[in-house]
Scaffold this active site. Structure first.
Site, mmCIF file in Angstrom:
data_model
loop_
_atom_site.group_PDB
_atom_site.id
_atom_site.type_symbol
_atom_site.label_atom_id
_atom_site.label_comp_id
_atom_site.label_asym_id
_atom_site.label_seq_id
_atom_site.Cartn_x
_atom_site.Cartn_y
_atom_site.Cartn_z
ATOM 1 N N ASP A 321 6.492 117.366 -60.587
ATOM 2 C CA ASP A 321 6.492 117.174 -59.142
ATOM 3 C C ASP A 321 6.792 118.502 -58.484
ATOM 4 O OD1 ASP A 321 5.853 114.623 -58.463
ATOM 5 O OD2 ASP A 321 7.826 113.836 -59.005
ATOM 6 N N PHE A 390 12.535 110.564 -34.887
ATOM 7 C CA PHE A 390 11.235 110.615 -35.561
ATOM 8 C C PHE A 390 10.794 109.199 -35.921
ATOM 9 C CE2 PHE A 390 8.814 110.585 -39.485
ATOM 10 C CZ PHE A 390 7.839 111.536 -39.242
ATOM 11 N N THR A 391 9.545 108.887 -35.670
ATOM 12 C CA THR A 391 9.008 107.629 -36.206
ATOM 13 C C THR A 391 7.679 107.922 -36.889
ATOM 14 O OG1 THR A 391 7.667 107.062 -34.285
ATOM 15 C CG2 THR A 391 9.962 106.320 -34.250
ATOM 16 N N ALA A 392 7.312 107.017 -37.730
ATOM 17 C CA ALA A 392 6.057 107.210 -38.457
ATOM 18 C C ALA A 392 4.853 107.143 -37.509
ATOM 19 C CB ALA A 392 5.918 106.156 -39.541
ATOM 20 N N ARG A 395 5.224 110.564 -35.178
ATOM 21 C CA ARG A 395 5.298 111.726 -36.073
ATOM 22 C C ARG A 395 5.837 112.967 -35.356
ATOM 23 N NH1 ARG A 395 0.488 113.311 -38.551
ATOM 24 N NH2 ARG A 395 -0.682 112.343 -36.895
ATOM 25 N N MET A 396 6.800 112.731 -34.470
ATOM 26 C CA MET A 396 7.498 113.868 -33.855
ATOM 27 C C MET A 396 8.883 113.400 -33.421
ATOM 28 S SD MET A 396 5.256 114.065 -30.402
ATOM 29 C CE MET A 396 5.208 112.713 -29.266
ATOM 30 N N SER A 397 9.706 114.387 -33.121
ATOM 31 C CA SER A 397 11.046 114.059 -32.650
ATOM 32 C C SER A 397 11.426 115.075 -31.571
ATOM 33 C CB SER A 397 12.043 114.096 -33.808
ATOM 34 O OG SER A 397 12.130 115.413 -34.292
ATOM 35 N N ASP A 531 11.248 109.987 -60.900
ATOM 36 C CA ASP A 531 12.458 109.260 -60.575
ATOM 37 C C ASP A 531 12.207 108.043 -59.695
ATOM 38 O OD1 ASP A 531 11.785 110.628 -58.352
ATOM 39 O OD2 ASP A 531 13.696 111.659 -58.093
ATOM 40 N N ASP A 535 6.844 106.165 -59.378
ATOM 41 C CA ASP A 535 6.540 106.955 -60.563
ATOM 42 C C ASP A 535 6.442 106.092 -61.816
ATOM 43 O OD1 ASP A 535 6.434 109.438 -59.381
ATOM 44 O OD2 ASP A 535 8.587 109.793 -59.597
#
Lengths: 702, 591
Positions: A321, A390-392, A395-397, A531, A535
């Site tokens: 990764d 921030f939110t999905a 996509r900014m804060s 992890d 994965d």
């Protein structure tokens, strides 16, 4: 929160906490090993090792011959050897078997000592179930839900389903700093025997009774769960075949001798047989395997099978990764790039203000960078700012301050934000965003209301020493592939900077799995670390899957090894241990076979000392083959047998430590090992047997 | 020793290599089904033979089916040959093909001879010119010279296919392999070889034996026969069974120094070419060269030792005051049992050529070699046919050793051993180990039986009874038969014929039967193990080679391979060699 997807914090490239090798000469281990080496004479134990079983049968027959001689009988099979000779051979044959047992007992003893340390942690605790009832920890079933308070031991392996707590895992990892375990996410797995140091968590037990992590670890280091690995089985077959060949040679030697008028005693034939069969490797084979497992445990890696350890030596491709393995987990702000007409300091100030409430490492790094522009830290509450998280979706804060809206976020998100405010992004913006992306960085655009002020350059920081590690892997013949969710340009840049061989960009769990399958289809053996729960399928598909101990329970169960240090570069060491295991076996096999040349030259002239002698009491023409000039026939045979036996304890340290692996390429490695163990194996016994003969013949008068 | 002697050896190796390389390329094309320049000639007969045999050449066999075909084919051939040998004097054998009216030998000799020619051994307890009709020689023995050679080559090709195979279980079609071997490989070379030999004076007729009146007024019977046609395949197929008792020392079999060279080339041509073919078919030419270098070095080493020993003479000769120096008119050395026309080098080299392979033809008397000179052929045999070896048998034998060397070496570089990308695991090690074990088992066990029993020692020649020479004779006999070689330390006998034509003859049953089983065990058990290895490897996944993969085509591997062959293989015979030729080589005493 920053605009960048948060990454769970991971420890930096940790120096491996290597458990100390337990000294071989601790009194308890030595005592136990000595007792075990005698107990292991039991033929039911020996039969599992065909080479040593043959030696033991030889020891029994020669002992019987000696007893017959003591009571006035003649040596079996002819010859005129005195009883003391038979006794000495019998004694050293027994010692040969005991030395072999000793090697195994030492290796087991060391593992047992490790296990004892672990066992002290498996203290009997009482678990409090969620409904308030209590249950003994050893009776917990899969699916039980328990509550663990600060100061209590976690009663079994499981997943945190509620709460967050710090846990002291030093008992199994050796790492003293407590770690955070919380429900959800990739840090939810807890291990039985570790102690909660703060707060309270609710844990769902995921183990069957008696099958906990600790139980398995104890069984493994003790050798109880040890099964022969594929290569070990193949080698054992080779050794059995060689033993069979030499048994034919010895069985036919008696009639050959008789034709030449030479009666050869049973004792001498058995001595020659034992000298020729590969006793050295036969004696040390299982010790090498146990010691390999022990070496892994000392590096804080728990292999769930010996087969996995062996397979790790064969790894062709290593999937790593990017985040946390090749780069430091977080991107850091490195530069402010203002748009035309905007002062750099103005951009820096807005960037700082928009990040004040952002506690992510990225956000903090922006504040730190802004300080260089002489900006003092503002205080959120005194500014009366309102934090926009921030939110999905957005996509900014940022913050709302004095009715001004300060925002930072992904380029396209800011562009649409500005457009909604009625502004238009400057034409210079897109080229800057593209450039940063192509250089492997992450651009964060900064806007104030309808105006785009500029871009913050977030950079991936490659961990130190990665290039050297990849060079080392390349020298081992292992290809490294970096896995990242970044776009192609970013991935290529980082791949190039870090020296990794190849990369998979915009990776999804499916793409990862597909990559592993494709590599395996081409006949390559794939290793990977992971992890997260996502994965798990890839870990299960990989030939060697190393799960991080900090990971989820799903990941830990999917892999075939668990790294207690959660150090993703540990794979390099695992591969080395796997290779060492095979090299040690191969080297000692070569040594063992090469030894035969000298033994032929020691024993055969001694057997045929008067065969076809020209005069009645003269020497055989074959006496010129006694090139070592050994004192007498009896001394020659005894010396060869003593050498054969002594070489076993002398090589015990090597077989426990393992032959050193050097990443110098297979050809150079073969040449080196052939010289040391092949040529060395031809020469060493000439010297060794001669030296022993000097003692046996010249000092003891044999 | 002379410069010419050394040059003979070096030039021979050079010519051999130059001829074997293109032949190897050609054979690779033949066995991969590609068109060759001889396809127009043989495609028709090939199709005809498939029809006759009722086989579908496109049908692919797995190793078990292939092995069944080999066994069936050999069994039928065995019964046929035995029947022919038992009915030499039957009414239906035309007079032309039995002009001397020979009867059949005893059944046990026929058993030994049949087993011998089936297994490509050509061990001969009989003397051809006083026991065998032309019918037996041509339709019995010569046919098996072709077919036993074909079986060996087919098995080697099948093993190579298994090594190369990417998926599935198929290792080819036995019937196709044997037909192609006979048509495309053996027949063109055998025809050319026979013509060259005939042009040099090797006879080819069906004549009644001639009677010559010698200068001293005595009469001598001169044996005749269709020699040239049998001679070429005898060598090319590494069979070695002479038409006449004295084999290639006989002027009608091997008249000149030139035919001597041609004969040696014929012997090694296919075994050498097969190694290059292996390199081609596997796509790893360098590995072919590495194996070639391995066997060539061992071959040249053996030739050098034999030449030096024979040119030097034995300690006994020195003690007796015999001159062994090079002086005018004499090449010096130990000329006992050697033909003047071949000299020391021509004899020693021929000896090495025919004992490294499973040919066993002789142009000099090996029993008359010096101790060390005589130890060389025995050491060659001890290497179990891996130094070039018999046609096909040599390749599959050394490939089994390569497998073991790869296993041991592979461990030493820290990976699961891989051979051309295929992992060597327990099953392959087991099969290769067993395959390698058979020859020592058969040779040593039979020698032990023969030296320990009265029935066995009865075969030893009277002069050698109870001496190291007697042991050498016995050991050589069973070692030679176990290696399917066929050469002999003459003196060890299994057949006593007071008169020509097998009248009043009797065999030594012990030697004949023990030898027969010795040959068959040592031939068919390794074949089955080699085919099983082919089957085990055929379906294996191939991993691409990397830096961490052990290379099997460099000098280090050559050293490793020689080490494994010498220490695991040849040294198992060290005690036996000590008691025979080495004792004799170390003393001036004559036992």
């Amino acid at each position: 929160m920053s605009a960048v997807a948060p990454t769970p914090g991971r420890p930096p490239v940790a120096a491996t906490h290597e458990r100390r090798a337990i000294s071989l000469f601790r009194g308890a281990i030595v005592r136990r090993a000595l007792i075990d080496s005698v107990l292991k004479l039991d033929p039911r134990v020996q039969i599992r090792n065909p080479v040593m079983f043959v030696v033991e049968i030889g020891a029994v027959i020669t002992t019987a011959t000696w007893l017959i001689q003591v009571f006035g009988g003649k040596p079996l099979g002819g010859g005129h050897e005195p009883a003391w000779y038979t006794f000495v051979i019998a004694l050293w044959l027994w010692l040969t078997v005991i030395f072999a047992n000793l090697a195994e007992a030492f290796a087991e003893g060391r593992g047992r000592a490790q296990a004892d340390t672990l066992r002290t942690m498996r203290r009997e605790t009482v678990a409090t179930l969620k409904d308030g009832t209590t249950k003994r920890a050893s009776e917990l079933e899969r699916g039980d839900v328990v509550v663990v308070q600060a100061g209590e031991l976690i009663p079994g392996d499981g997943t945190v389903i509620e709460g967050i707590a710090t846990v002291d895992e030093s008992a199994i990892t050796g790492e003293s700093a407590p770690v955070i375990r919380e429900s959800g996410g990739d840090r939810s797995a807890v291990t039985g025997g570790t102690r909660v140091t703060s707060d309270r968590i609710v844990v769902e037990i995921t183990q069957e009774p008696g099958r906990s992590f600790l139980d398995r670890m104890i069984a493994l280091v003790e050798g109880a769960a040890r099964r022969k690995t594929p290569n070990e089985i193949a080698l054992n077959i080779l050794l059995a075949a060689l033993t069979l060949i030499f048994m034919i040679v010895i069985a036919t030697l008696r009639p050959f001798g008789l034709f030449a008028g030479t009666a050869i005693s049973e004792t001498t034939l058995i001595a020659l047989l034992v000298a020729l069969i590969p006793t050295t490797i036969g004696a040390l084979l299982s010790a090498i395997g146990i010691a390999g497992m022990d070496r892994l445990v000392r590096r804080n890696v728990l292999a769930l099978s010996g087969r996995a350890v062996e397979a790790s030596g064969d790894v062709d491709v290593l999937l790593l990764d990017k985040t946390g393995t090749i780069t430091i987990g977080n991107r850091l702000a490195s530069e402010f790039i203002p748009m035309p007409g905007v002062a750099e300091s103005e951009l820096a100030e807005v960037a700082q203000l928009s990040s004040l409430a952002d506690e992510t490492p990225e956000g903090r790094s922006i504040v730190v960078l802004a300080k260089q522009y002489g900006l003092r830290e503002h205080d959120m509450t005194s500014l009366q700012a309102r934090f926009v998280p921030f939110t999905a979706q957005t996509r900014m804060s940022g913050v709302d301050l004095d009715r001004r809206q300060l925002r930072k976020g992904a380029g396209d998100a800011i562009v649409s934000f500005v457009a909604a405010e009625g502004g238009q992004p400057p034409s210079e913006l897109q080229p800057v965003l593209d450039r940063i992306g192509s250089e492997g960085g992450t651009p964060l655009a900064v806007a104030r209301d309808s105006q785009v002020l500029g871009v913050i350059y977030l950079k991936d920081t490659i961990k130190e020493g990665m290039r050297e590690r990849f060079d080392q892997l390349r020298a081992m013949g292992i290809k490294t592939i970096m896995i990242t969710g970044d776009n192609k340009l970013t991935a290529a840049k980082i791949a190039q900077e870090s020296g990794v061989d190849d990369f998979l960009s915009e990776a999804t769990p499916e793409a990862k799995l597909e990559l592993i399958r494709a590599q395996q289809q081409d006949g390559r053996l794939v290793a990977m670390t992971g992890d997260g729960t996502n994965d798990a399928p890839a870990l299960a598909q990989a030939d060697v899957g190393v799960a991080m101990n900090t990971g989820t329970q799903a990941a830990r169960e999917a892999g075939n090894m668990v790294d207690l240090d959660s150090n993703p570069t540990k794979l390099i060491e695992i591969v080395e241990v796997g290779k060492q295991l095979l090299i040690t076996r191969g080297a000692l096999t070569t040594f063992s076979i090469a030894n035969d040349v000298a033994k032929y030259f020691a024993i055969l002239p001694a057997i045929f000392v008067t065969t076809w002698a020209v005069s009645p009491h003269g020497k055989s023409p074959l006496h010129v083959l006694n090139i070592m000039g050994l004192g007498s026939p009896k001394s020659a045979i005894v010396s060869a047998i003593i050498f054969n036996a002594l070489v076993i304890p002398l090589l015990i340290p090597l077989s426990l430590r393992g032959v050193r692996y050097r990443p110098i390429g297979a050809s150079a490695l073969l040449r080196r090992n052939l010289l040391i163990y092949g040529l060395g194996g031809i020469i060493a016994p000439f010297i060794g047997i001669k030296l022993i003969d000097l003692i046996v013949h010249n000092l003891l008068g044999a | 020793m002379t410069v010419t002697g050394w040059l003979t050896i070096v030039l021979f190796a050079a010519i051999l290599t130059a001829l074997a390389l293109p032949l190897g390329v050609y054979m690779a094309r033949v066995y991969t089904g590609e068109r060759t320049f001889l396809s127009p000639v043989f495609a028709g007969p090939e199709r005809f033979l498939y029809k006759l045999l009722r086989v579908d050449p496109a049908h692919q066999q797995d190793w078990k089916a292939y092995a069944r075909s080999v066994v069936l084919f050999s069994l039928v051939g065995w019964l046929l040959l035995y029947a022919i040998l038992r009915t030499q004097h039957a009414f239906w054998v035309p007079h032309l093909l039995n002009p001397m009216g020979f009867h059949s030998g005893t059944w046990d000799v026929s058993f030994n001879t049949t087993s011998s020619f089936m297994t490509n051994t050509n061990w001969q307890y009989y003397s051809g010119e006083v026991t065998m009709s032309y019918f037996s020689q041509m339709l019995g023995l010569t046919v098996q010279n072709w077919l036993s050679a074909g079986v060996g080559i087919a098995v080697a090709v099948a093993l190579v296919r298994g090594i190369v195979g990417r998926s599935g279980h198929s290792i080819g079609n036995f019937w196709q392999d044997i037909v192609r071997t006979v048509l495309y490989v053996l027949s063109p070379i055998a025809v050319i070889g026979a013509l060259i030999l005939a042009s040099q004076g090797v006879i080819q007729n069906f004549s009644h034996y001639l009677t010559a009146h010698t200068l001293t007024g005595l009469t001598q019977e001169i044996a005749m026969g269709p020699v040239a046609s049998q001679e070429a395949i005898k060598l090319l197929g590494t069979n070695g069974g002479g038409f006449f008792n004295t084999n290639s020392a006989h002027p009608f079999e091997n008249p000149t120094q030139f035919t001597n060279l041609v004969e040696m080339l014929l012997v090694l041509l296919i075994p050498a070419a097969l190694i290059f073919m292996y390199g081609r078919m596997t796509g790893r030419r360098r590995q072919g060269y590495a194996i070639y270098a391995t066997v060539m070095m061992m071959f040249l080493g053996a030739a050098a030792v034999a030449y030096i020993a024979e040119a030097h003479g034995s300690p006994a000769q020195h003690v007796a005051g015999l001159h062994t120096h090079v002086i005018a008119g004499s090449g010096g050395g130990n000329m006992e049992g050697k033909e003047q026309r071949f000299g020391i080098a021509g004899s020693a080299l021929f000896d090495v050529v025919t004992t490294v392979t499973s040919c066993g033809a002789v142009n000099s008397a090996i029993e008359s070699y010096t101790g060390i000179g005589g130890a060389v052929p025995m050491a060659n045999l001890s290497a179990s046919e891996v130094i070039f070896g018999g046609v096909g048998t040599g390749l599959y034998s050394i490939l089994l050793y390569v497998l073991l060397a790869v296993f041991i070496g592979g461990l030493m570089v820290g990976r699961t051993p891989e051979w051309l990308g295929k992992k060597i695991e327990a099953r392959e090690v087991k099969l290769a180990g067993l395959g390698i074990l058979i020859t020592p088992l058969a040779a040593l066990f039979c020698t032990a039986m023969a030296t320990a029993t009265k029935a066995g020692t009865a075969s030893i020649s009277q002069a050698a009874a109870g001496t190291p020479q007697g042991f050498s004779e016995t050991f050589y006999a069973y070692l030679s038969q176990a290696n399917n070689n066929g050469s002999a330390f003459a003196g060890y006998t299994g057949y006593i014929a007071p008169k020509a034509g097998n009248i009043g003859a009797h065999g030594i049953k012990f030697a004949n039967i023990l030898g027969g089983f010795d040959m068959m065990l040592a031939r068919y058990a390794p074949i089955l193990f080699a085919l099983a290895v082919a089957g085990a490897l055929a379906g294996k996944r191939v991993s691409p080679a990397g830096l961490g993969t052990m290379r099997t085509d460099n000098p280090t591997f050559v050293v490793l391979l020689i080490g494994v062959i010498v220490i695991v293989g040849a040294l198992t015979f060290f005690p036996a060699l000590l008691l025979g030729p080495i004792v004799q080589g170390l003393t001036g005493h004559l036992y």
